[in-house]
Design an enzyme around this catalytic site. Structure first.
Site, PDB file in Angstrom:
ATOM      1  CB  THR A   1      -1.182  -0.003   1.171  1.00 53.44           C
ATOM      2  OG1 THR A   1      -1.885   0.976   0.936  1.00 53.44           O
ATOM      3  CG2 THR A   1      -0.262   0.221   2.494  1.00 53.44           C
ATOM      4  CG  ASN A   2      -0.286   4.550  -1.361  1.00 54.24           C
ATOM      5  OD1 ASN A   2      -1.007   5.397  -0.717  1.00 54.24           O
ATOM      6  ND2 ASN A   2      -0.954   4.094  -2.508  1.00 54.24           N
ATOM      7  NE  ARG A   3       4.237   8.558   4.525  1.00 50.10           N
ATOM      8  CZ  ARG A   3       5.131   9.476   4.700  1.00 50.10           C
ATOM      9  NH1 ARG A   3       6.130   9.605   4.024  1.00 50.10           N
ATOM     10  NH2 ARG A   3       4.835  10.575   5.464  1.00 50.10           N
TER      11      ARG A   3
END
Ligand code: CTP
Length: 227
Positions: A21-23
């Protein structure tokens, strides 16, 4: 007007307990959705997993996890929309194989093979046949302007909203943002740092003008003026 928004990150499963995933916090997309509802528009929000309450008053809310699910949710809803705003930080790659059982620790290193996910924004014109106002976002760490113009062109956007994610004070997970707008007709505008709520309001105003056909040449409004 009827408006579709994507927001938040996606999660690409590796095994039953792990994902890529990412931020992205989803705050910018949710702020735009809230502003649009507040200005009386019909808003459809397609959201990846975030820790935010969907704004009340949406006409439709689709909660999705992966890029593939987001692609399908957008494909099924974009048809009747006047504008589509793609704020989501979609994972560009996903594991080729999702392990059915938890991967156990064995060797000293582990290689994951990744494949490209669906490019949802890039599909809006070509696959979904969308003719409304198309707004893309770009998070860049370098060469922001050059990448922004290229992305705008490649994806058939009317407006590209770019932010510099190398800065720690704004952007990802922050309540503040500073964005630069790049319009299809070559105009650009810097919006000074402000709360995501205030930027959301302003963006909705600009998108309203684009839908009405005022375009970035609108005058005497200051909506599109260079700072
Ligand atoms: N986007 C999307 N689907 C993807 C990837 C991105 O809809 N699979 C959308 C994002 O919501 C955003 C825009 O595309 O509006 C820009 O995403 P970005 O990842 O910056 O663009 P890319 O063309 O993937 O370029 P880069 O090489 O910078 O990742």
């Amino acid at each position: 007007m009827r408006l579709l928004l994507t927001a938040g990150p996606t999660r690409e499963a590796i095994d039953p307990v792990r994902f890529l995933t990412n931020r992205s916090s989803g705050k910018m997309g949710y702020a735009i959705a809230e502003a649009a509802v507040g200005r009386g528009h019909e808003v459809i929000l397609v959201s990846g997993p975030v820790n935010l309450e969907p704004p009340s008053g949406l006409v439709d809310f689709a909660s999705v996890e992966s890029a593939r699910e987001m692609f399908e949710a957008v494909r099924d809803r974009i048809g009747e929309c006047d504008a589509a705003i793609f704020c989501a930080a979609v994972a560009d790659y996903r594991p080729v194989k999702i392990h059915e059982e938890k991967i156990k620790k064995s060797d000293d290193s582990l290689t994951l093979e990744l494949e490209k996910t669906e490019d949802i924004l890039g599909s809006a014109r070509s696959i979904f046949g969308f003719h409304g106002v198309l707004v893309g976002f770009a998070a860049e760490t370098h060469n922001l302007e050059e990448f922004a113009w290229a992305k705008l062109e490649k994806k058939g956007c009317d407006l590209l909203v770019a932010n510099d994610v190398s800065r720690r004070d704004i952007g990802f997970d922050s309540d503040e943002n500073e964005v630069r707008l790049f319009f299809h007709n070559g105009r650009r505008k810097t919006m000074p740092a402000n709360s995501k709520a205030a930027i959301g309001e302003k963006l909705v105003e600009i998108i309203e003008a684009l839908v009405k056909g005022a375009g970035a040449d609108a005058s005497p409004s200051d909506l599109f003026a260079d700072r």
